[in-house]
Motif scaffolding. Sequence first.
Motif, PDB file in Angstrom:
ATOM      1  N   UNK A  10       1.152  -0.938  -0.162  1.00  0.00           N
ATOM      2  CA  UNK A  10       0.424   0.022  -0.309  1.00  0.00           C
ATOM      3  C   UNK A  10       0.976   1.258  -0.119  1.00  0.00           C
ATOM      4  N   UNK A  11       1.892   1.800   0.913  1.00  0.00           N
ATOM      5  CA  UNK A  11       2.938   2.221   0.638  1.00  0.00           C
ATOM      6  C   UNK A  11       3.524   2.487  -0.525  1.00  0.00           C
ATOM      7  N   UNK A  17       1.454   7.727  -6.306  1.00  0.00           N
ATOM      8  CA  UNK A  17       0.802   8.645  -6.240  1.00  0.00           C
ATOM      9  C   UNK A  17       0.842   9.652  -6.156  1.00  0.00           C
ATOM     10  N   UNK A  18       1.951   9.856  -5.192  1.00  0.00           N
ATOM     11  CA  UNK A  18       2.332  10.989  -4.340  1.00  0.00           C
ATOM     12  C   UNK A  18       3.707  11.387  -5.773  1.00  0.00           C
ATOM     13  N   UNK A  19       3.893  10.585  -5.845  1.00  0.00           N
ATOM     14  CA  UNK A  19       5.132  11.760  -7.412  1.00  0.00           C
ATOM     15  C   UNK A  19       4.080  12.126  -8.264  1.00  0.00           C
ATOM     16  N   UNK A  20       3.236  11.558  -8.687  1.00  0.00           N
ATOM     17  CA  UNK A  20       2.087  12.165  -9.723  1.00  0.00           C
ATOM     18  C   UNK A  20       1.236  13.227  -9.649  1.00  0.00           C
ATOM     19  N   UNK A  21       0.898  13.102  -8.391  1.00  0.00           N
ATOM     20  CA  UNK A  21       0.030  14.669  -7.772  1.00  0.00           C
ATOM     21  C   UNK A  21       1.099  15.199  -7.859  1.00  0.00           C
ATOM     22  N   UNK A  44      -3.672   5.212   4.438  1.00  0.00           N
ATOM     23  CA  UNK A  44      -5.311   5.216   4.507  1.00  0.00           C
ATOM     24  C   UNK A  44      -6.701   6.084   3.698  1.00  0.00           C
ATOM     25  N   UNK A  45      -6.181   6.286   2.847  1.00  0.00           N
ATOM     26  CA  UNK A  45      -6.748   7.005   2.297  1.00  0.00           C
ATOM     27  C   UNK A  45      -7.593   5.453   1.187  1.00  0.00           C
ATOM     28  N   UNK A  46      -6.270   4.763   1.228  1.00  0.00           N
ATOM     29  CA  UNK A  46      -6.027   3.779  -0.061  1.00  0.00           C
ATOM     30  C   UNK A  46      -6.693   2.663   0.068  1.00  0.00           C
TER      31      UNK A  46
END
Length: 276
Positions: A10-11, A17-21, A44-46
């Motif tokens: 999950x991490x 996702x963080x690198x994309x956004x 935790x959102x995921x």
Amino acid sequence: MLLEGKFTVVQMKANRRLRFNQPSRLPSSGDSGIEDERVLVLVFESISWDIHTLCSIATVSQRFCAIARRILWRRLCEHRAPVMISALSGGVPSGRIDGGWNALAKLMFFCGGGESTRYFNLSQPTPGHFVRESRFSKTSGRFFLPKNCRGDLLYVSDPCEHHAVGGDEHLGVFRGVFREFMRSKTRQCLVRRQAELEEKVRCPYCGGRVWSMTAARLVPKSAARRLGSRDGGLEFFVCVNGHLHGTCWLIPLSSDEEDGGAFDDEDSDDFYGSIL
């Protein structure tokens, strides 16, 4: 090991996702990897803010516990019950909750069980447990308020049914929470009546001292009717932070019996939540 492996996967997804956004690098704050607060939020959102995982993470270290208290418990509550949380916090993004967000999260998804008190006798205590589903209603909350206190906002859960050991009756265990209890008319009534705080009972959610609403004679008859309990078979407490917990003997109802009352209207602010 299974939890650790799942959490690592999950991490990795959250990091991608963080690198994309966020194409630029995270501000340097001495944090990296899973210990970064924003990464934890994405993790935790995921997983839809799974409360069991959050409980486990909060016990890993003091740092994780501090992050959970400062950010994660609140985000869990807002994710699971946005309308109820907005009402309790006054719609203020930085608003605070009496007793802490971790206590509110516990109240939302944990039945504290029941034990004998001076007004309520059990053959043996019923243990606390996570509940599979929760329903809190401000409509139900009005049934628990004396007439001169119905300007207060109180959310109360449906009773969690426990089979009474040694008998055919069922014990109902319920819980609730006030908005801004320190300013509430209910607290003013307790103070005016010089109600004493209980010596042996503590709030199962924040550990605070409690008033017995039964001893203070502030239990409306409508509360027993709302819960489906017989007269005199109900007791509940309110702590100094506005958390409510109580027990009642439930009356078996036939399928064609309906609950009636002055407040049986539909309420868009009711909270229905599942722990799964």
